[in-house]
Design a protein around this motif. Structure first.
Motif, PDB file in Angstrom:
ATOM      1  N   LYS A   1    -103.303   5.790 -32.735  1.00 25.35           N
ATOM      2  CA  LYS A   1    -102.393   4.813 -32.140  1.00 25.35           C
ATOM      3  C   LYS A   1    -101.736   4.021 -33.267  1.00 25.35           C
ATOM      4  O   LYS A   1    -102.397   3.580 -34.205  1.00 25.35           O
ATOM      5  CB  LYS A   1    -103.144   3.866 -31.216  1.00 25.35           C
ATOM      6  CG  LYS A   1    -102.242   2.820 -30.593  1.00 25.35           C
ATOM      7  CD  LYS A   1    -102.973   1.889 -29.672  1.00 25.35           C
ATOM      8  CE  LYS A   1    -101.993   0.883 -29.105  1.00 25.35           C
ATOM      9  NZ  LYS A   1    -102.622  -0.137 -28.324  1.00 25.35           N
ATOM     10  N   ILE A   2    -100.433   3.843 -33.139  1.00 24.21           N
ATOM     11  CA  ILE A   2     -99.678   3.063 -34.118  1.00 24.21           C
ATOM     12  C   ILE A   2     -98.970   1.937 -33.382  1.00 24.21           C
ATOM     13  O   ILE A   2     -98.318   2.161 -32.366  1.00 24.21           O
ATOM     14  CB  ILE A   2     -98.643   3.934 -34.856  1.00 24.21           C
ATOM     15  CG1 ILE A   2     -99.355   5.014 -35.674  1.00 24.21           C
ATOM     16  CG2 ILE A   2     -97.738   3.075 -35.733  1.00 24.21           C
ATOM     17  CD1 ILE A   2     -98.419   5.993 -36.348  1.00 24.21           C
ATOM     18  N   GLU A   3     -99.121   0.733 -33.922  1.00 21.28           N
ATOM     19  CA  GLU A   3     -98.378  -0.431 -33.446  1.00 21.28           C
ATOM     20  C   GLU A   3     -97.489  -0.914 -34.576  1.00 21.28           C
ATOM     21  O   GLU A   3     -97.908  -0.897 -35.731  1.00 21.28           O
ATOM     22  CB  GLU A   3     -99.323  -1.584 -33.092  1.00 21.28           C
ATOM     23  CG  GLU A   3    -100.005  -1.473 -31.780  1.00 21.28           C
ATOM     24  CD  GLU A   3    -100.871  -2.694 -31.535  1.00 21.28           C
ATOM     25  OE1 GLU A   3    -100.779  -3.230 -30.433  1.00 21.28           O
ATOM     26  OE2 GLU A   3    -101.616  -3.114 -32.434  1.00 21.28           O
TER      27      GLU A   3
ATOM     28  N   THR B   1     -98.019  11.025 -31.666  1.00 21.53           N
ATOM     29  CA  THR B   1     -98.923   9.881 -31.602  1.00 21.53           C
ATOM     30  C   THR B   1     -98.469   8.907 -30.515  1.00 21.53           C
ATOM     31  O   THR B   1     -97.330   8.955 -30.061  1.00 21.53           O
ATOM     32  CB  THR B   1     -98.977   9.150 -32.965  1.00 21.53           C
ATOM     33  OG1 THR B   1    -100.013   8.184 -32.956  1.00 21.53           O
ATOM     34  CG2 THR B   1     -97.663   8.460 -33.290  1.00 21.53           C
TER      35      THR B   1
ATOM     36  N   ILE C   1     -97.279   5.360 -29.940  1.00 19.78           N
ATOM     37  CA  ILE C   1     -96.657   4.352 -30.805  1.00 19.78           C
ATOM     38  C   ILE C   1     -96.017   3.273 -29.943  1.00 19.78           C
ATOM     39  O   ILE C   1     -95.444   3.561 -28.895  1.00 19.78           O
ATOM     40  CB  ILE C   1     -95.632   4.985 -31.779  1.00 19.78           C
ATOM     41  CG1 ILE C   1     -95.089   3.937 -32.766  1.00 19.78           C
ATOM     42  CG2 ILE C   1     -94.540   5.710 -31.043  1.00 19.78           C
ATOM     43  CD1 ILE C   1     -94.416   4.519 -33.985  1.00 19.78           C
TER      44      ILE C   1
END
Length: 159
Positions: free
Chosen positions: A2-4, A31, A33
């Protein structure tokens, strides 16, 4: 994974929104995001030095409240470490291999990031010693994350 991306301010210009949306769409194949926009402090022109410090501090407080304790945090800062696209991809791959599954990238506002945010970051990342608008840096970051996935999977990508 997970990308924030925590970013101060909104993308107001249509062309920046379109570019960001395009990379977000491409990244969905790789992913999860999410972009979280943090409110930008308003200032009166001309801005005094003391006011800049207050602005950075208030924006920093908002950023720090949004950080997850288990997230590997990467703050974009001129004084940070520079990578090639390949070494950036390798860095993300290596972190993932060693158990990091949640990444938070932080983009400051017009006056930069609060020292407390920089201190909290696990890595300071620099795209250049030059100064760029934070709206444009969002596009650069999304593109480099996308490129990193393409590199790590051995997929072709334009040069």
């Amino acid at each position: 994974m997970k990308i924030e991306i925590l970013t101060v301010g909104k993308l107001k210009e249509k062309h920046f929104r379109q570019a960001a949306d395009e990379y977000l769409k491409r990244l969905q194949a790789y992913t999860k995001i999410e972009i979280k926009e943090i409110a930008e402090e308003k200032a009166q022109d001309p801005v005094k030095e003391a006011e800049i410090t207050q602005i950075i501090s208030k924006e920093g407080e908002r950023i720090l409240r949004q950080l997850h304790p288990d997230s590997y945090t990467i703050a974009l800062a001129i004084q940070g470490k520079s990578f090639t696209s390949e070494s950036f991809a390798q860095q993300l791959d290596q972190l993932t291999t060693y158990g990091k599954s949640h990444f938070t990238f932080i983009i400051g506002g017009s006056y930069g990031l609060d020292p407390q945010v920089l201190k909290r970051a696990d890595l300071l990342l620099s795209f250049s010693a030059m100064t760029f608008p934070h709206q444009l840096i969002r596009i650069f970051l999304l593109e480099q994350i996308y490129r990193a996935y393409k590199i790590n999977r051995g997929e072709t990508y334009h040069k």
